[in-house]
Design an enzyme around this catalytic site. Sequence first.
Site, PDB file in Angstrom:
ATOM      1  N   LYS A 143       0.831  -1.209   0.000  1.00 26.62           N
ATOM      2  CA  LYS A 143       0.000   0.000   0.000  1.00 26.62           C
ATOM      3  C   LYS A 143       0.869   1.264   0.000  1.00 26.62           C
ATOM      4  CE  LYS A 143      -3.838  -2.345   2.255  1.00 26.62           C
ATOM      5  NZ  LYS A 143      -4.379  -2.830   3.522  1.00 26.62           N
ATOM      6  N   ASP A 186     -11.721   2.096   3.879  1.00 26.79           N
ATOM      7  CA  ASP A 186     -12.031   0.659   3.885  1.00 26.79           C
ATOM      8  C   ASP A 186     -13.539   0.428   3.712  1.00 26.79           C
ATOM      9  OD1 ASP A 186     -10.271  -1.412   3.830  1.00 26.79           O
ATOM     10  OD2 ASP A 186     -10.017  -1.595   5.995  1.00 26.79           O
ATOM     11  N   GLN A 222      -5.229  -1.653   9.531  1.00 29.02           N
ATOM     12  CA  GLN A 222      -5.040  -2.996   8.964  1.00 29.02           C
ATOM     13  C   GLN A 222      -5.652  -4.055   9.887  1.00 29.02           C
ATOM     14  OE1 GLN A 222      -3.525  -3.660   5.902  1.00 29.02           O
ATOM     15  NE2 GLN A 222      -4.241  -5.738   6.244  1.00 29.02           N
TER      16      GLN A 222
END
Length: 294
Positions: free
Chosen positions: A54, A121, A98
């Site tokens: 990322k 997300d 995460q």
Amino acid sequence: MTARIIDGKVIAAELRARVADEVARVKREHQITPGLAVVLVGNDPASEVYVRSKHTQTQAAGMASFEHKLPEDVAQADLLALIAKLNGDPAVHGILVQLPLPKSIHTETIINAIDPAKDVDGLHPSNAGRLAGGFAALSPCTPLGCVILTKSVHASLEGMNAIVIGRSNLVGRPLVQLLLNENATVTIAHSRSRDLPQLCARADLVYAAVGKAEMVRAGWIKPGATVIDIGINRLPGAEGKTRLVGDVAFKEVSDVAGAITPVPGGVGQMTVACLLVNTLRAACAIKGLPKPGV
């Protein structure tokens, strides 16, 4: 008949290039650099690989990348304090924590603490609710990638019969909403569904997201259907190594399907690319700019 292989690497690379062009335009015209903050708790090897990827791809797209690595035993209050700081930071337009988090931390509390406008997300209840209601929202990256891959085969999904196998909040449920937004007719199936092979056999579009290696067989698939395999499973391979397979029995299904994603090299490639899309969209929305052209 041999299915067309839907190459996630190529499609993701094209999407990242389009994002980079739009980022350059936004910087040039509005002096705004979209910024993504990624928070990693602990040192799970798979999560570390994802975070590195990322970071690299965010910078390659011309965005600002902020990494925050916290120890496994971090107090929940300290993690919440960091999220509050990122919520208030004008240089940060996207926040991603995460997953999975250590058992000592309540995942739902953390997700709920993220500013919905920066929730790249797409997991905050506000975004999930807006998506379910058919309103503009930040969508989870993997389902977004699935729809883009499908549209590389079919320009329009209108009126097509789709089945989503799996009802997780991360993939199955939001994918159903995105397909409804495309005017597809959608069935959502799961572990309690009866006659799953027969349900699948009616579908023009099959999305497998159950986490069960090679569960979907050739006899389940309507000839010519498009199959999007979202599963990633490790099986024993040669010489004590492991091999990656999806939720679809790729070799046999390829003889029946019209198009299919491989594992690896399919959906996984799209997830990070769609994270960049969401970060760019979030930056434009926060600044009151028109939706970018990706």
